[in-house]
Design a protein around this motif. Sequence first.
Motif, PDB file in Angstrom:
ATOM      1  N   LEU A  78      -7.175  24.830 -12.764  1.00 29.11           N
ATOM      2  CA  LEU A  78      -8.275  23.405 -13.150  1.00 29.11           C
ATOM      3  C   LEU A  78      -7.514  22.532 -14.315  1.00 29.11           C
ATOM      4  CD1 LEU A  78     -10.665  26.694 -14.463  1.00 29.11           C
ATOM      5  CD2 LEU A  78     -10.680  25.036 -12.233  1.00 29.11           C
ATOM      6  N   PRO A  79      -8.035  21.449 -14.098  1.00 28.60           N
ATOM      7  CA  PRO A  79      -9.721  20.892 -14.298  1.00 28.60           C
ATOM      8  C   PRO A  79     -10.392  20.807 -13.003  1.00 28.60           C
ATOM      9  CG  PRO A  79      -8.487  19.172 -15.431  1.00 28.60           C
ATOM     10  CD  PRO A  79      -7.488  20.528 -14.730  1.00 28.60           C
ATOM     11  N   HIS A  80      -9.142  21.055 -12.232  1.00 28.88           N
ATOM     12  CA  HIS A  80      -9.715  20.176 -10.350  1.00 28.88           C
ATOM     13  C   HIS A  80     -10.484  21.295  -9.659  1.00 28.88           C
ATOM     14  CE1 HIS A  80      -8.582  16.776 -11.933  1.00 28.88           C
ATOM     15  NE2 HIS A  80      -7.553  16.636 -12.263  1.00 28.88           N
ATOM     16  N   GLY A  81     -10.902  22.156  -9.488  1.00 30.57           N
ATOM     17  CA  GLY A  81     -11.854  23.698  -9.302  1.00 30.57           C
ATOM     18  C   GLY A  81     -12.436  23.317  -7.557  1.00 30.57           C
ATOM     19  N   GLY A  82     -13.005  24.713  -7.202  1.00 34.58           N
ATOM     20  CA  GLY A  82     -13.374  24.313  -6.250  1.00 34.58           C
ATOM     21  C   GLY A  82     -14.750  23.671  -5.607  1.00 34.58           C
ATOM     22  N   TYR A  83     -15.143  23.270  -6.946  1.00 32.04           N
ATOM     23  CA  TYR A  83     -17.234  23.361  -6.398  1.00 32.04           C
ATOM     24  C   TYR A  83     -17.231  21.831  -6.451  1.00 32.04           C
ATOM     25  CZ  TYR A  83     -18.623  27.909  -7.835  1.00 32.04           C
ATOM     26  OH  TYR A  83     -18.703  29.633  -8.085  1.00 32.04           O
ATOM     27  N   ALA A  84     -16.243  20.941  -5.464  1.00 30.63           N
ATOM     28  CA  ALA A  84     -15.922  19.769  -5.116  1.00 30.63           C
ATOM     29  C   ALA A  84     -15.614  19.752  -3.379  1.00 30.63           C
ATOM     30  CB  ALA A  84     -15.212  19.396  -6.008  1.00 30.63           C
ATOM     31  N   GLN A  85     -15.578  18.439  -3.496  1.00 30.88           N
ATOM     32  CA  GLN A  85     -15.246  17.885  -2.059  1.00 30.88           C
ATOM     33  C   GLN A  85     -13.512  17.992  -1.731  1.00 30.88           C
ATOM     34  OE1 GLN A  85     -18.014  14.172  -2.077  1.00 30.88           O
ATOM     35  NE2 GLN A  85     -18.560  14.929   0.132  1.00 30.88           N
ATOM     36  N   TYR A  86     -13.445  17.795  -3.430  1.00 33.88           N
ATOM     37  CA  TYR A  86     -11.414  17.702  -2.923  1.00 33.88           C
ATOM     38  C   TYR A  86     -10.915  18.644  -4.157  1.00 33.88           C
ATOM     39  CZ  TYR A  86     -11.277  14.293   0.822  1.00 33.88           C
ATOM     40  OH  TYR A  86     -11.718  13.852   1.829  1.00 33.88           O
ATOM     41  N   ALA A  87      -9.917  19.674  -4.067  1.00 31.90           N
ATOM     42  CA  ALA A  87      -9.511  20.494  -5.087  1.00 31.90           C
ATOM     43  C   ALA A  87      -7.763  20.427  -5.207  1.00 31.90           C
ATOM     44  CB  ALA A  87      -9.777  21.563  -5.336  1.00 31.90           C
ATOM     45  N   ILE A  88      -7.627  21.346  -6.297  1.00 26.79           N
ATOM     46  CA  ILE A  88      -6.221  20.922  -6.360  1.00 26.79           C
ATOM     47  C   ILE A  88      -5.262  22.483  -6.522  1.00 26.79           C
ATOM     48  CG2 ILE A  88      -3.841  20.715  -7.935  1.00 26.79           C
ATOM     49  CD1 ILE A  88      -4.820  18.022  -7.019  1.00 26.79           C
ATOM     50  N   LEU A  89      -4.475  22.323  -5.753  1.00 29.96           N
ATOM     51  CA  LEU A  89      -4.053  23.919  -5.767  1.00 29.96           C
ATOM     52  C   LEU A  89      -2.549  24.476  -6.265  1.00 29.96           C
ATOM     53  CD1 LEU A  89      -5.586  25.449  -2.130  1.00 29.96           C
ATOM     54  CD2 LEU A  89      -6.481  25.309  -4.372  1.00 29.96           C
ATOM     55  N   ASP A  90      -2.251  24.998  -6.426  1.00 32.79           N
ATOM     56  CA  ASP A  90      -0.839  25.681  -7.053  1.00 32.79           C
ATOM     57  C   ASP A  90       0.233  26.025  -5.816  1.00 32.79           C
ATOM     58  OD1 ASP A  90       1.620  26.568  -7.887  1.00 32.79           O
ATOM     59  OD2 ASP A  90       0.652  27.360  -9.853  1.00 32.79           O
ATOM     60  N   ALA A  91       0.439  25.110  -5.362  1.00 31.87           N
ATOM     61  CA  ALA A  91       1.460  25.199  -4.007  1.00 31.87           C
ATOM     62  C   ALA A  91       2.349  26.827  -4.105  1.00 31.87           C
ATOM     63  CB  ALA A  91       2.180  24.474  -3.862  1.00 31.87           C
ATOM     64  N   ALA A  92       2.676  27.227  -5.005  1.00 32.12           N
ATOM     65  CA  ALA A  92       3.244  28.649  -4.983  1.00 32.12           C
ATOM     66  C   ALA A  92       2.486  29.538  -4.557  1.00 32.12           C
ATOM     67  CB  ALA A  92       3.698  28.730  -6.462  1.00 32.12           C
ATOM     68  N   TYR A  93       0.911  29.001  -4.954  1.00 29.19           N
ATOM     69  CA  TYR A  93       0.034  30.367  -5.045  1.00 29.19           C
ATOM     70  C   TYR A  93      -0.922  29.988  -4.177  1.00 29.19           C
ATOM     71  CZ  TYR A  93       2.044  32.314  -8.773  1.00 29.19           C
ATOM     72  OH  TYR A  93       3.068  32.482  -9.753  1.00 29.19           O
ATOM     73  N   ALA A  94      -0.426  29.223  -2.497  1.00 25.36           N
ATOM     74  CA  ALA A  94      -1.202  29.122  -1.607  1.00 25.36           C
ATOM     75  C   ALA A  94      -0.630  29.418  -0.537  1.00 25.36           C
ATOM     76  CB  ALA A  94      -1.395  27.433  -1.420  1.00 25.36           C
ATOM     77  N   TYR A  95      -1.959  30.313   0.572  1.00 20.42           N
ATOM     78  CA  TYR A  95      -1.093  30.526   1.585  1.00 20.42           C
ATOM     79  C   TYR A  95      -1.887  30.426   2.419  1.00 20.42           C
ATOM     80  CZ  TYR A  95       0.226  33.860  -2.234  1.00 20.42           C
ATOM     81  OH  TYR A  95       0.638  34.571  -3.611  1.00 20.42           O
TER      82      TYR A  95
END
Length: 332
Positions: free
Chosen positions: A92-109
């Motif tokens: 956050l502030p770039h959460g998932g109720y959007a067309q694009y979002a930001i993830l933390d690479a360490a916790y993306a699987y």
Amino acid sequence: MQAWQVAGNGEIADVLRLDDIAVPEPGPGQLLVRVRATAANFPDVLMIRGAYQERPELPFTPGLELCGDVVALGPDVTGPPIGARVMGTTVLPHGGYAQYAILDAAYAYPAPAELADAAAAGFLIAYQTSWFALHRRTQLRAGETLLVQAAAGGVGSAAVQLGKAAGARVIGVVGGAEKAKVVAELGADVVIDRHTEDVVAAVKAVAPAGVDVVYDPVGGAAYQQATKCVGFEGRILVIGFAGGEIQQAALNHVLVKNYSVIGLHWGLYRSRKPQVIAECHEALLPLVSAGAIRPLVGEQHGLSEVPAALQRLADGATVGRVVMVSSDSPAG
């Protein structure tokens, strides 16, 4: 891009707005993903209201976990590759109720092939929370009895499945006949409808000595029921207050009855013991492959329907996970 924005805290219908904003850029250790599906979590509701323990800087886009396709890597990020279908928790502030979002690479699987987009979006928080609750905090053992409050909800349904996978006898408490049917289909040994049954009496009828573990995401009256149902050396696991009331624990009762009250804030493990999150994920994957656990997706909605879907979650009117899916994501 289109994104739901919270410019000021308050009730969902009052403060959530669909705006056109710039596509965010991933920073160090981050990924930019095109959103396929975003699962609703009760903390989304609390963050919108400004009532969660973590308060994102305003304005922000809610939506804590998703499934999406990697479209850009931040500085010093070497993977996953562009185009990979991943699931993960947002930054956050770039959460998932959007067309694009930001993830933390360490916790993306990598999203398992066995999970459709909606199921993958709703996997991480519910199953990680329930795994930590049952295996790390309460140390549930095969043959023990597990009582799950709100068993038809997102984390509750995960706890039912993980409890059965651990070899426990599972008692699920729900509100309504429809939810009771769903939880029975998930494999619960006993299902109690709190709308038509006295929960404490029904539990004692099948577990006269009390239950070994209580999984409580509700709080309030549900916690008070737990104190009457827990057995000798039992453990009550507190993970939330979806019922809206933060209970006060009577420590004299804890002492006299000889049980434990255990808290779980899964998000703290990111900063305190991040390696355990990866260990948990590796423990969950074989259960996915074996079909022993699978997110219960109760509702799927388009991006325009996010406020109404979140309100249904806030009102306790949902079964399983509520998921926002993109228009080009296959159903399932």
